[in-house]
Design a protein around this motif. Structure first.
Motif, PDB file in Angstrom:
ATOM      1  N   GLU A 174       0.811  -1.219   0.000  1.00  0.00           N
ATOM      2  CA  GLU A 174       0.000   0.000   0.000  1.00  0.00           C
ATOM      3  C   GLU A 174       0.846   1.272   0.000  1.00  0.00           C
ATOM      4  O   GLU A 174       0.454   2.292  -0.563  1.00  0.00           O
ATOM      5  N   LYS A 175       2.017   1.226   0.653  1.00  0.00           N
ATOM      6  CA  LYS A 175       2.854   2.423   0.733  1.00  0.00           C
ATOM      7  C   LYS A 175       3.786   2.570  -0.462  1.00  0.00           C
ATOM      8  O   LYS A 175       4.510   3.551  -0.565  1.00  0.00           O
ATOM      9  N   MET A 176       3.763   1.595  -1.355  1.00  0.00           N
ATOM     10  CA  MET A 176       4.701   1.633  -2.468  1.00  0.00           C
ATOM     11  C   MET A 176       4.508   2.871  -3.333  1.00  0.00           C
ATOM     12  O   MET A 176       5.475   3.472  -3.790  1.00  0.00           O
ATOM     13  N   LYS A 177       3.254   3.263  -3.566  1.00  0.00           N
ATOM     14  CA  LYS A 177       2.995   4.433  -4.406  1.00  0.00           C
ATOM     15  C   LYS A 177       3.619   5.683  -3.791  1.00  0.00           C
ATOM     16  O   LYS A 177       4.180   6.525  -4.503  1.00  0.00           O
ATOM     17  N   GLU A 178       3.546   5.800  -2.482  1.00  0.00           N
ATOM     18  CA  GLU A 178       4.142   6.953  -1.792  1.00  0.00           C
ATOM     19  C   GLU A 178       5.656   6.970  -1.993  1.00  0.00           C
ATOM     20  O   GLU A 178       6.248   8.010  -2.292  1.00  0.00           O
ATOM     21  N   TRP A 179       6.295   5.807  -1.833  1.00  0.00           N
ATOM     22  CA  TRP A 179       7.747   5.725  -2.022  1.00  0.00           C
ATOM     23  C   TRP A 179       8.105   5.955  -3.488  1.00  0.00           C
ATOM     24  O   TRP A 179       9.098   6.609  -3.804  1.00  0.00           O
ATOM     25  N   PHE A 180       7.282   5.403  -4.368  1.00  0.00           N
ATOM     26  CA  PHE A 180       7.486   5.552  -5.804  1.00  0.00           C
ATOM     27  C   PHE A 180       7.405   7.028  -6.204  1.00  0.00           C
ATOM     28  O   PHE A 180       8.229   7.528  -6.971  1.00  0.00           O
ATOM     29  N   ASP A 181       6.419   7.733  -5.664  1.00  0.00           N
ATOM     30  CA  ASP A 181       6.251   9.150  -5.987  1.00  0.00           C
ATOM     31  C   ASP A 181       7.463   9.971  -5.563  1.00  0.00           C
ATOM     32  O   ASP A 181       7.815  10.961  -6.217  1.00  0.00           O
ATOM     33  N   ALA A 182       8.110   9.564  -4.452  1.00  0.00           N
ATOM     34  CA  ALA A 182       9.299  10.289  -3.996  1.00  0.00           C
ATOM     35  C   ALA A 182      10.404  10.237  -5.046  1.00  0.00           C
ATOM     36  O   ALA A 182      11.172  11.192  -5.212  1.00  0.00           O
ATOM     37  N   LEU A 183      10.486   9.134  -5.784  1.00  0.00           N
ATOM     38  CA  LEU A 183      11.452   9.026  -6.875  1.00  0.00           C
ATOM     39  C   LEU A 183      11.022   9.870  -8.078  1.00  0.00           C
ATOM     40  O   LEU A 183      11.839  10.528  -8.716  1.00  0.00           O
ATOM     41  N   CYS A 184       9.729   9.843  -8.357  1.00  0.00           N
ATOM     42  CA  CYS A 184       9.222  10.529  -9.551  1.00  0.00           C
ATOM     43  C   CYS A 184       9.369  12.046  -9.479  1.00  0.00           C
ATOM     44  O   CYS A 184       9.536  12.703 -10.505  1.00  0.00           O
ATOM     45  N   VAL A 185       9.286  12.616  -8.276  1.00  0.00           N
ATOM     46  CA  VAL A 185       9.303  14.079  -8.158  1.00  0.00           C
ATOM     47  C   VAL A 185      10.717  14.645  -8.047  1.00  0.00           C
ATOM     48  O   VAL A 185      10.890  15.859  -7.952  1.00  0.00           O
ATOM     49  N   LEU A 186      11.729  13.787  -8.075  1.00  0.00           N
ATOM     50  CA  LEU A 186      13.099  14.302  -8.031  1.00  0.00           C
ATOM     51  C   LEU A 186      13.371  15.182  -9.248  1.00  0.00           C
ATOM     52  O   LEU A 186      12.932  14.869 -10.356  1.00  0.00           O
ATOM     53  N   PRO A 187      14.105  16.277  -9.068  1.00  0.00           N
ATOM     54  CA  PRO A 187      14.471  17.116 -10.219  1.00  0.00           C
ATOM     55  C   PRO A 187      15.259  16.308 -11.247  1.00  0.00           C
ATOM     56  O   PRO A 187      16.172  15.562 -10.889  1.00  0.00           O
ATOM     57  N   LYS A 188      14.899  16.438 -12.502  1.00  0.00           N
ATOM     58  CA  LYS A 188      15.559  15.680 -13.571  1.00  0.00           C
ATOM     59  C   LYS A 188      16.811  16.433 -14.027  1.00  0.00           C
ATOM     60  O   LYS A 188      16.846  17.064 -15.081  1.00  0.00           O
ATOM     61  N   ASN A 189      17.846  16.377 -13.200  1.00  0.00           N
ATOM     62  CA  ASN A 189      19.090  17.069 -13.536  1.00  0.00           C
ATOM     63  C   ASN A 189      20.273  16.134 -13.339  1.00  0.00           C
ATOM     64  O   ASN A 189      20.108  14.919 -13.186  1.00  0.00           O
ATOM     65  N   GLU A 190      21.485  16.706 -13.295  1.00  0.00           N
ATOM     66  CA  GLU A 190      22.691  15.881 -13.255  1.00  0.00           C
ATOM     67  C   GLU A 190      22.848  15.101 -11.949  1.00  0.00           C
ATOM     68  O   GLU A 190      23.641  14.160 -11.872  1.00  0.00           O
ATOM     69  N   THR A 191      22.091  15.455 -10.912  1.00  0.00           N
ATOM     70  CA  THR A 191      22.201  14.737  -9.634  1.00  0.00           C
ATOM     71  C   THR A 191      21.150  13.636  -9.491  1.00  0.00           C
ATOM     72  O   THR A 191      21.138  12.925  -8.492  1.00  0.00           O
ATOM     73  N   TRP A 192      20.279  13.493 -10.496  1.00  0.00           N
ATOM     74  CA  TRP A 192      19.151  12.557 -10.360  1.00  0.00           C
ATOM     75  C   TRP A 192      19.612  11.133 -10.090  1.00  0.00           C
ATOM     76  O   TRP A 192      19.095  10.464  -9.199  1.00  0.00           O
ATOM     77  N   GLN A 193      20.591  10.654 -10.837  1.00  0.00           N
ATOM     78  CA  GLN A 193      20.995   9.263 -10.715  1.00  0.00           C
ATOM     79  C   GLN A 193      21.565   8.959  -9.331  1.00  0.00           C
ATOM     80  O   GLN A 193      21.262   7.920  -8.739  1.00  0.00           O
ATOM     81  N   GLU A 194      22.366   9.876  -8.778  1.00  0.00           N
ATOM     82  CA  GLU A 194      22.949   9.641  -7.459  1.00  0.00           C
ATOM     83  C   GLU A 194      21.884   9.661  -6.367  1.00  0.00           C
ATOM     84  O   GLU A 194      21.834   8.771  -5.509  1.00  0.00           O
ATOM     85  N   ILE A 195      21.005  10.673  -6.395  1.00  0.00           N
ATOM     86  CA  ILE A 195      19.971  10.782  -5.360  1.00  0.00           C
ATOM     87  C   ILE A 195      18.964   9.641  -5.493  1.00  0.00           C
ATOM     88  O   ILE A 195      18.535   9.050  -4.500  1.00  0.00           O
ATOM     89  N   SER A 196      18.597   9.310  -6.729  1.00  0.00           N
ATOM     90  CA  SER A 196      17.636   8.225  -6.928  1.00  0.00           C
ATOM     91  C   SER A 196      18.216   6.885  -6.484  1.00  0.00           C
ATOM     92  O   SER A 196      17.481   5.996  -6.057  1.00  0.00           O
ATOM     93  N   SER A 197      19.541   6.724  -6.557  1.00  0.00           N
ATOM     94  CA  SER A 197      20.176   5.492  -6.095  1.00  0.00           C
ATOM     95  C   SER A 197      19.942   5.297  -4.600  1.00  0.00           C
ATOM     96  O   SER A 197      19.621   4.199  -4.138  1.00  0.00           O
ATOM     97  N   VAL A 198      20.076   6.388  -3.840  1.00  0.00           N
ATOM     98  CA  VAL A 198      19.844   6.327  -2.393  1.00  0.00           C
ATOM     99  C   VAL A 198      18.378   6.001  -2.099  1.00  0.00           C
ATOM    100  O   VAL A 198      18.064   5.139  -1.270  1.00  0.00           O
ATOM    101  N   LEU A 199      17.469   6.698  -2.797  1.00  0.00           N
ATOM    102  CA  LEU A 199      16.037   6.467  -2.573  1.00  0.00           C
ATOM    103  C   LEU A 199      15.623   5.063  -3.007  1.00  0.00           C
ATOM    104  O   LEU A 199      14.788   4.426  -2.361  1.00  0.00           O
ATOM    105  N   LEU A 200      16.201   4.578  -4.109  1.00  0.00           N
ATOM    106  CA  LEU A 200      15.876   3.230  -4.581  1.00  0.00           C
ATOM    107  C   LEU A 200      16.307   2.187  -3.555  1.00  0.00           C
ATOM    108  O   LEU A 200      15.578   1.219  -3.299  1.00  0.00           O
ATOM    109  N   TYR A 201      17.474   2.384  -2.947  1.00  0.00           N
ATOM    110  CA  TYR A 201      17.927   1.452  -1.910  1.00  0.00           C
ATOM    111  C   TYR A 201      16.945   1.430  -0.739  1.00  0.00           C
ATOM    112  O   TYR A 201      16.541   0.362  -0.264  1.00  0.00           O
TER     113      TYR A 201
END
Length: 265
Positions: free
Chosen positions: A112-139
Motif C-alpha cells: 500500500e505504501k509503495m505508491k508513496e515511495w514511488f512518488d518520492a522518486l518521480c518528483v526528483l528534479p531531472k538534472n545531473e544529480t538525479w541518478q545519485e539521489i535516486s540510487s539512495v532512494l531506490l535502496y
C-alpha cells in the motif's frame, strides 16, 4: 491517474552504483508478452483495477496494492483483467540489487505504501544529480519492500523477526551455556525446521550462526570492559567450550584475534 514516464541517462558511472533506476513511470497496462523477459529487474504496482498473468509457470492475479516483481531475463506475460489496469512501474539494476530482492519472480501483498515511495522518486528534479539521489532512494525503497512485503511462503522479513522474538530473547539470556536447536525452537513455539526457515528469512543465517554472533558480541564487551579477565576465560564465559574454536570464530567475524581486539579497544 495521469500517465508518466522517465528514461534517465544510465551512464557508465551509474552502472557502478549499488542501485540505479533504468526506467520509471505510470501507465494503463495493455497485454504484454516477453518470452525472454527484459535485461533489468522489474516492479509493477497495481494502483487501480486488476490484471492477470503467468509468474513462475503459475497463473496469478494482480489486485490493487499488489507488487509484481520480475528478475532480469525472466519470461513473462500479463494482461488487464479489467478495462483499466493502472500501474506504477520501474526497471532497475545495480551491483547490490541481488542482495535485497527475491531470487524469483512473484506477486507480493502489502504494498500500500509503495505508491508513496514511488512518488518520492518521480518528483526528483531531472538534472545531473538525479541518478545519485535516486540510487539512495531506490535502496531505501527496496529495503522497505524486503522488510515489509517481499516474502517466502507468505511470511515477510518483519513477520519472521516477530515470530523469532521469543527465541532471540531466550538465546540472549542463555548464550553463555550450551544450547540445542530443540531448546531454541521450543522458545519460539515452532518446529526445528520452521525455526531454521524463519532465521534464514529474517537474518539470512542459521540459528546457531546467530547464536555465535551473540556470543562474539558478549566476548567483545568483556574484552573491553573486563580487561583483567584472561582471554580464554572470556571465551568460556561467553559460551565457547573450546578456546581454539573461540579464537577461530572471533577472527572469522572480526578479522583479528581476541587479544588484538582487546589491545585496540
Amino acid at each position: 491517474m495521469k500517465e508518466t514516464g522517465y528514461l534517465p541517462l544510465v551512464t557508465d558511472f551509474a552502472k557502478t552504483l549499488p542501485f540505479y533506476v533504468a526506467t520509471i513511470g505510470t501507465s494503463t497496462e495493455k497485454t504484454i508478452w516477453r518470452p525472454k523477459g527484459i535485461g533489468d529487474h522489474q516492479l509493477l504496482f497495481t494502483v487501480e483495477g486488476s490484471g492477470h498473468g503467468i509468474v513462475e509457470g503459475k497463473e496469478c492475479m494482480f489486485k490493487k496494492g499488489d507488487i509484481f516483481y520480475l528478475p532480469p531475463n525472466h519470461p513473462h506475460d500479463y494482461s488487464p483483467a479489467l478495462p483499466a489496469w493502472k500501474t506504477a512501474w520501474m526497471t532497475f539494476s545495480g551491483t547490490a540489487v541481488k542482495d535485497v530482492v527475491p531470487n524469483k519472480g512473484g506477486v507480493y501483498r502489502g504494498g500500500e505504501k509503495m505508491k508513496e515511495w514511488f512518488d518520492a522518486l518521480c518528483v526528483l528534479p531531472k538534472n545531473e544529480t538525479w541518478q545519485e539521489i535516486s540510487s539512495v532512494l531506490l535502496y531505501r525503497f527496496l529495503l522497505r519492500l524486503r522488510v515489509s512485503s517481499f516474502s517466502e511462503g507468505g511470511t515477510s522479513v518483519n513477520e519472521a523477526a516477530k515470530k523469532l522474538s521469543g527465541a532471540v530473547a531466550f538465546m540472549e539470556e542463555n548464550s553463555s551455556r550450551p544450547l540445542t536447536l530443540g531448546e531454541i525452537a521450543k522458545a519460539a513455539l515452532v518446529s526445528e525446521g520452521q525455526l531454521c526457515r524463519l532465521f534464514r528469512l529474517a537474518y539470512s543465517m542459521r540459528p546457531m550462526e546467530f547464536l555465535h554472533m551473540l556470543r562474539i558480541r558478549r566476548a567483545k564487551q568483556m574484552l573491553s570492559e573486563k580487561r583483567h579477565v584472561p582471554v580464554g576465560t572470556v571465551g568460556k564465559l561467553s559460551g565457547f567450550d573450546s578456546p581454539a574454536y573461540f579464537g577461530y570464530l572471533f577472527r572469522k567475524h572480526e578479522g583479528m584475534t581476541p587479544g588484538e581486539y582487546r589491545r585496540l579497544y
